[in-house]
Design a protein around this motif. Structure first.
Motif, PDB file in Angstrom:
ATOM      1  N   LYS A 112      90.193 -12.011  96.449  1.00  0.00           N
ATOM      2  CA  LYS A 112      89.418 -12.253  95.333  1.00  0.00           C
ATOM      3  C   LYS A 112      88.576 -13.344  95.120  1.00  0.00           C
ATOM      4  O   LYS A 112      89.036 -14.168  95.787  1.00  0.00           O
ATOM      5  CB  LYS A 112      91.030 -12.368  93.775  1.00  0.00           C
ATOM      6  N   VAL A 113      88.009 -12.788  93.897  1.00  0.00           N
ATOM      7  CA  VAL A 113      86.614 -14.352  93.336  1.00  0.00           C
ATOM      8  C   VAL A 113      87.887 -15.334  92.839  1.00  0.00           C
ATOM      9  O   VAL A 113      88.090 -15.045  91.645  1.00  0.00           O
ATOM     10  CB  VAL A 113      85.470 -14.363  92.694  1.00  0.00           C
ATOM     11  N   VAL A 114      87.798 -16.728  92.934  1.00  0.00           N
ATOM     12  CA  VAL A 114      88.235 -17.704  92.281  1.00  0.00           C
ATOM     13  C   VAL A 114      87.450 -18.542  92.438  1.00  0.00           C
ATOM     14  O   VAL A 114      86.629 -19.300  93.761  1.00  0.00           O
ATOM     15  CB  VAL A 114      89.731 -17.936  92.872  1.00  0.00           C
ATOM     16  N   VAL A 115      87.838 -19.845  91.047  1.00  0.00           N
ATOM     17  CA  VAL A 115      87.493 -21.315  91.445  1.00  0.00           C
ATOM     18  C   VAL A 115      87.928 -22.175  93.008  1.00  0.00           C
ATOM     19  O   VAL A 115      88.869 -22.250  92.430  1.00  0.00           O
ATOM     20  CB  VAL A 115      87.821 -21.598  89.514  1.00  0.00           C
ATOM     21  N   ASN A 116      86.714 -22.428  93.269  1.00  0.00           N
ATOM     22  CA  ASN A 116      87.171 -23.404  94.213  1.00  0.00           C
ATOM     23  C   ASN A 116      88.484 -24.546  93.741  1.00  0.00           C
ATOM     24  O   ASN A 116      88.423 -25.415  92.280  1.00  0.00           O
ATOM     25  CB  ASN A 116      86.247 -24.210  94.488  1.00  0.00           C
ATOM     26  N   PRO A 117      89.747 -24.337  94.366  1.00  0.00           N
ATOM     27  CA  PRO A 117      90.932 -25.225  93.989  1.00  0.00           C
ATOM     28  C   PRO A 117      90.530 -26.708  94.475  1.00  0.00           C
ATOM     29  O   PRO A 117      91.631 -26.983  94.009  1.00  0.00           O
ATOM     30  CB  PRO A 117      91.726 -24.093  94.620  1.00  0.00           C
ATOM     31  N   LEU A 118      89.724 -27.144  95.152  1.00  0.00           N
ATOM     32  CA  LEU A 118      89.742 -28.589  95.774  1.00  0.00           C
ATOM     33  C   LEU A 118      88.991 -28.490  94.360  1.00  0.00           C
ATOM     34  O   LEU A 118      88.386 -30.235  94.157  1.00  0.00           O
ATOM     35  CB  LEU A 118      88.979 -29.240  96.854  1.00  0.00           C
ATOM     36  N   SER A 119      88.072 -28.137  92.621  1.00  0.00           N
ATOM     37  CA  SER A 119      87.243 -28.824  92.815  1.00  0.00           C
ATOM     38  C   SER A 119      87.221 -27.888  91.211  1.00  0.00           C
ATOM     39  O   SER A 119      86.572 -26.749  90.682  1.00  0.00           O
ATOM     40  CB  SER A 119      85.765 -29.333  92.661  1.00  0.00           C
ATOM     41  N   PRO A 120      89.101 -28.253  90.264  1.00  0.00           N
ATOM     42  CA  PRO A 120      89.441 -26.774  90.143  1.00  0.00           C
ATOM     43  C   PRO A 120      88.619 -27.059  87.727  1.00  0.00           C
ATOM     44  O   PRO A 120      88.334 -25.838  87.015  1.00  0.00           O
ATOM     45  CB  PRO A 120      90.282 -27.020  89.393  1.00  0.00           C
ATOM     46  N   ASP A 121      87.532 -28.115  87.445  1.00  0.00           N
ATOM     47  CA  ASP A 121      87.144 -28.407  86.449  1.00  0.00           C
ATOM     48  C   ASP A 121      86.421 -28.851  86.612  1.00  0.00           C
ATOM     49  O   ASP A 121      85.451 -28.496  85.524  1.00  0.00           O
ATOM     50  CB  ASP A 121      88.061 -30.180  86.267  1.00  0.00           C
ATOM     51  N   ILE A 122      84.998 -28.613  87.171  1.00  0.00           N
ATOM     52  CA  ILE A 122      84.024 -28.996  87.533  1.00  0.00           C
ATOM     53  C   ILE A 122      83.733 -28.673  88.116  1.00  0.00           C
ATOM     54  O   ILE A 122      83.624 -28.373  89.337  1.00  0.00           O
ATOM     55  CB  ILE A 122      83.106 -30.578  87.118  1.00  0.00           C
ATOM     56  N   PRO A 123      82.095 -27.685  88.878  1.00  0.00           N
ATOM     57  CA  PRO A 123      81.674 -27.485  89.974  1.00  0.00           C
ATOM     58  C   PRO A 123      81.135 -28.606  91.104  1.00  0.00           C
ATOM     59  O   PRO A 123      80.972 -29.302  90.046  1.00  0.00           O
ATOM     60  CB  PRO A 123      80.448 -26.424  89.512  1.00  0.00           C
ATOM     61  N   SER A 124      81.369 -28.438  92.041  1.00  0.00           N
ATOM     62  CA  SER A 124      81.054 -29.740  92.631  1.00  0.00           C
ATOM     63  C   SER A 124      79.824 -28.653  94.363  1.00  0.00           C
ATOM     64  O   SER A 124      80.612 -28.047  94.573  1.00  0.00           O
ATOM     65  CB  SER A 124      82.392 -29.870  93.913  1.00  0.00           C
ATOM     66  N   GLY A 125      78.992 -29.818  94.767  1.00  0.00           N
ATOM     67  CA  GLY A 125      78.209 -29.092  95.636  1.00  0.00           C
ATOM     68  C   GLY A 125      78.563 -30.516  96.286  1.00  0.00           C
ATOM     69  O   GLY A 125      77.963 -31.498  95.821  1.00  0.00           O
ATOM     70  N   ILE A 126      77.429 -30.262  97.109  1.00  0.00           N
ATOM     71  CA  ILE A 126      76.346 -30.850  98.307  1.00  0.00           C
ATOM     72  C   ILE A 126      75.122 -31.130  97.729  1.00  0.00           C
ATOM     73  O   ILE A 126      74.451 -29.495  98.656  1.00  0.00           O
ATOM     74  CB  ILE A 126      76.834 -30.802 100.466  1.00  0.00           C
ATOM     75  N   VAL A 127      74.145 -31.693  98.147  1.00  0.00           N
ATOM     76  CA  VAL A 127      73.167 -31.505  97.619  1.00  0.00           C
ATOM     77  C   VAL A 127      72.182 -32.571  99.295  1.00  0.00           C
ATOM     78  O   VAL A 127      70.588 -32.178  99.403  1.00  0.00           O
ATOM     79  CB  VAL A 127      72.379 -32.200  96.192  1.00  0.00           C
ATOM     80  N   MET A 128      72.496 -33.957  98.853  1.00  0.00           N
ATOM     81  CA  MET A 128      71.979 -34.769  99.769  1.00  0.00           C
ATOM     82  C   MET A 128      72.268 -35.702 100.704  1.00  0.00           C
ATOM     83  O   MET A 128      73.246 -36.224  99.563  1.00  0.00           O
ATOM     84  CB  MET A 128      69.926 -35.041  99.549  1.00  0.00           C
ATOM     85  N   SER A 129      72.271 -36.503 101.873  1.00  0.00           N
ATOM     86  CA  SER A 129      73.047 -38.001 101.390  1.00  0.00           C
ATOM     87  C   SER A 129      72.408 -39.061 100.945  1.00  0.00           C
ATOM     88  O   SER A 129      71.765 -39.072  99.762  1.00  0.00           O
ATOM     89  CB  SER A 129      71.895 -38.622 102.870  1.00  0.00           C
ATOM     90  N   ALA A 130      73.261 -39.412 100.455  1.00  0.00           N
ATOM     91  CA  ALA A 130      73.218 -41.131  99.785  1.00  0.00           C
ATOM     92  C   ALA A 130      72.295 -41.705  99.931  1.00  0.00           C
ATOM     93  O   ALA A 130      70.797 -42.567  99.118  1.00  0.00           O
ATOM     94  CB  ALA A 130      74.504 -41.687 100.261  1.00  0.00           C
TER      95      ALA A 130
END
Length: 177
Positions: A112-130
Protein backbone atom coordinates in the motif's frame (compact mmCIF):
# COMPACT_ATOMS: atom_id res chain seq x y z
CA UNK A 1 6.26 -6.97 -5.56
CA UNK A 2 3.35 -6.91 -8.02
CA UNK A 3 1.02 -4.13 -9.08
CA UNK A 4 0.10 -1.47 -6.55
CA UNK A 5 -2.97 0.72 -6.82
CA UNK A 6 -4.01 3.64 -4.62
CA UNK A 7 -6.70 6.31 -4.58
CA UNK A 8 -5.61 9.85 -5.45
CA UNK A 9 -7.44 13.10 -6.13
CA UNK A 10 -6.66 15.08 -9.28
CA UNK A 11 -7.65 18.72 -9.70
CA UNK A 12 -7.03 21.52 -12.15
CA UNK A 13 -5.84 24.37 -9.89
CA UNK A 14 -6.57 26.94 -12.63
CA UNK A 15 -10.31 26.29 -12.38
CA UNK A 16 -12.43 27.44 -9.46
CA UNK A 17 -14.96 24.97 -8.02
CA UNK A 18 -17.29 23.49 -9.13
CA UNK A 19 -15.43 23.19 -12.46
CA UNK A 20 -12.18 22.72 -10.53
CA UNK A 21 -13.62 20.02 -8.29
CA UNK A 22 -11.26 17.17 -7.47
CA UNK A 23 -11.63 13.92 -9.37
CA UNK A 24 -11.11 10.75 -7.31
CA UNK A 25 -9.16 8.12 -9.26
CA UNK A 26 -7.72 4.67 -8.66
CA UNK A 27 -4.17 4.94 -9.99
CA UNK A 28 -1.43 2.47 -10.76
CA UNK A 29 1.62 3.38 -8.67
CA UNK A 30 4.82 2.63 -10.57
CA UNK A 31 8.15 3.49 -8.95
CA UNK A 32 9.87 2.51 -12.21
CA UNK A 33 8.09 5.37 -13.98
CA UNK A 34 8.94 8.97 -13.21
CA UNK A 35 5.96 11.17 -14.02
CA UNK A 36 2.20 11.38 -13.75
CA UNK A 37 0.32 9.95 -16.74
CA UNK A 38 -3.40 10.46 -17.34
CA UNK A 39 -5.75 9.13 -20.02
CA UNK A 40 -7.16 11.65 -22.51
CA UNK A 41 -10.60 11.28 -20.88
CA UNK A 42 -9.23 12.42 -17.49
CA UNK A 43 -7.32 15.34 -19.03
CA UNK A 44 -10.54 16.42 -20.77
CA UNK A 45 -12.66 15.96 -17.65
CA UNK A 46 -10.27 18.18 -15.66
CA UNK A 47 -10.07 20.77 -18.42
CA UNK A 48 -6.28 20.49 -18.63
CA UNK A 49 -4.73 22.30 -21.55
CA UNK A 50 -1.82 21.04 -23.59
CA UNK A 51 1.34 22.97 -22.75
CA UNK A 52 3.58 21.22 -25.27
CA UNK A 53 4.42 17.83 -26.74
CA UNK A 54 7.11 15.69 -25.15
CA UNK A 55 8.82 12.45 -26.07
CA UNK A 56 8.29 9.57 -23.67
CA UNK A 57 10.01 6.21 -23.50
CA UNK A 58 7.72 3.32 -22.63
CA UNK A 59 8.74 0.22 -20.67
CA UNK A 60 9.21 -1.70 -23.94
CA UNK A 61 11.74 0.91 -25.12
CA UNK A 62 9.39 2.50 -27.67
CA UNK A 63 9.49 6.29 -27.98
CA UNK A 64 6.34 8.34 -28.59
CA UNK A 65 5.44 12.02 -28.78
CA UNK A 66 2.54 12.76 -26.41
CA UNK A 67 0.73 15.84 -25.07
CA UNK A 68 2.08 17.32 -21.83
CA UNK A 69 -0.70 19.02 -19.82
CA UNK A 70 -0.95 20.91 -16.59
CA UNK A 71 -0.80 22.06 -14.01
CA UNK A 72 -2.37 19.22 -12.04
CA UNK A 73 -2.83 19.20 -8.29
CA UNK A 74 -2.33 15.60 -7.16
CA UNK A 75 -3.42 14.73 -3.60
CA UNK A 76 -3.18 11.71 -1.30
CA UNK A 77 -4.28 11.88 2.34
CA UNK A 78 -2.81 15.02 3.91
CA UNK A 79 -0.34 15.53 1.03
CA UNK A 80 -0.51 17.24 -2.33
CA UNK A 81 1.80 18.45 -5.09
CA UNK A 82 1.58 20.31 -8.38
CA UNK A 83 2.84 18.51 -11.48
CA UNK A 84 2.49 18.28 -15.22
CA UNK A 85 1.18 15.09 -16.79
CA UNK A 86 1.69 13.07 -19.93
CA UNK A 87 -1.52 12.17 -21.73
CA UNK A 88 -1.37 8.46 -22.56
CA UNK A 89 -2.71 5.11 -21.50
CA UNK A 90 -6.06 3.92 -20.23
CA UNK A 91 -5.51 4.53 -16.51
CA UNK A 92 -3.86 7.10 -14.27
CA UNK A 93 -0.25 6.21 -13.44
CA UNK A 94 1.66 7.88 -10.60
CA UNK A 95 5.45 7.73 -10.94
CA UNK A 96 8.35 8.29 -8.57
CA UNK A 97 8.61 12.10 -8.83
CA UNK A 98 5.13 12.91 -7.49
CA UNK A 99 5.54 10.18 -4.84
CA UNK A 100 8.80 11.79 -3.69
CA UNK A 101 7.29 15.28 -3.86
CA UNK A 102 4.49 14.24 -1.49
CA UNK A 103 6.89 12.13 0.64
CA UNK A 104 4.88 8.96 0.11
CA UNK A 105 6.34 5.47 0.44
CA UNK A 106 5.22 1.97 -0.41
CA UNK A 107 4.81 -0.39 2.52
CA UNK A 108 6.15 -3.67 1.08
CA UNK A 109 4.35 -5.95 3.56
CA UNK A 110 0.90 -4.56 2.70
CA UNK A 111 1.68 -3.31 -0.83
CA UNK A 112 0.00 0.00 0.00
CA UNK A 113 0.98 3.61 -0.56
CA UNK A 114 1.34 5.39 2.79
CA UNK A 115 2.52 8.73 4.13
CA UNK A 116 6.18 8.45 5.15
CA UNK A 117 6.03 7.36 8.82
CA UNK A 118 9.21 9.37 9.55
CA UNK A 119 7.37 12.59 8.62
CA UNK A 120 3.65 11.97 9.21
CA UNK A 121 2.59 15.62 9.60
CA UNK A 122 4.40 17.39 6.78
CA UNK A 123 6.22 16.21 3.65
CA UNK A 124 9.98 16.11 3.98
CA UNK A 125 12.62 16.10 1.27
CA UNK A 126 16.33 16.43 0.61
CA UNK A 127 17.16 19.31 -1.70
CA UNK A 128 20.77 20.53 -1.39
CA UNK A 129 23.68 20.80 0.99
CA UNK A 130 23.55 23.47 3.68
CA UNK A 131 26.76 25.04 2.31
CA UNK A 132 25.10 25.59 -1.07
CA UNK A 133 21.96 26.84 0.61
CA UNK A 134 23.99 29.36 2.65
CA UNK A 135 25.85 30.46 -0.50
CA UNK A 136 22.47 31.13 -2.11
CA UNK A 137 21.74 33.71 0.58
CA UNK A 138 19.75 31.72 3.10
CA UNK A 139 19.41 32.87 6.67
CA UNK A 140 20.23 29.40 8.00
CA UNK A 141 22.97 29.38 10.59
CA UNK A 142 26.08 27.21 10.54
CA UNK A 143 24.73 25.43 13.62
CA UNK A 144 21.60 24.35 11.78
CA UNK A 145 23.73 23.12 8.89
CA UNK A 146 25.57 20.76 11.26
CA UNK A 147 22.41 19.39 12.85
CA UNK A 148 21.97 15.69 12.07
CA UNK A 149 19.06 14.78 9.85
CA UNK A 150 17.48 11.35 10.01
CA UNK A 151 16.57 10.14 6.55
CA UNK A 152 15.39 6.79 5.21
CA UNK A 153 16.81 7.74 1.83
CA UNK A 154 20.11 6.46 0.53
CA UNK A 155 22.53 9.22 -0.43
CA UNK A 156 24.09 8.89 -3.87
CA UNK A 157 27.45 10.52 -4.52
CA UNK A 158 27.53 12.64 -7.70
CA UNK A 159 31.16 11.65 -8.34
CA UNK A 160 32.24 8.15 -9.28
CA UNK A 161 33.86 6.00 -6.64
CA UNK A 162 37.66 6.27 -7.04
CA UNK A 163 38.12 2.56 -6.35
CA UNK A 164 35.55 1.44 -8.91
CA UNK A 165 38.07 1.17 -11.74
CA UNK A 166 40.72 -0.69 -9.73
CA UNK A 167 40.96 -4.43 -10.34
CA UNK A 168 39.64 -6.48 -7.47
CA UNK A 169 41.86 -9.15 -5.93
CA UNK A 170 40.71 -12.69 -6.59
CA UNK A 171 39.02 -14.41 -3.66
CA UNK A 172 40.77 -17.45 -2.23
CA UNK A 173 39.86 -20.56 -4.15
CA UNK A 174 38.24 -18.60 -7.00
CA UNK A 175 39.89 -18.48 -10.40
CA UNK A 176 39.48 -15.16 -12.22
CA UNK A 177 37.87 -15.41 -15.65
Amino acid sequence: MGLIYAHFQLRNPLQAPPAGTALEVRALVDTGALMLCVPASVASQLGLRELERREVTLADGGKHSVPYVGPVQLSFGNRSCFVGAFVLGQQVLVGAIPLEDMDLVIAPATRKVVVNPLSPDIPSGIVMSAARLNAAGSAWSAASARAPVASPLRRISPTPCPTASRPRPAAQGVTPR
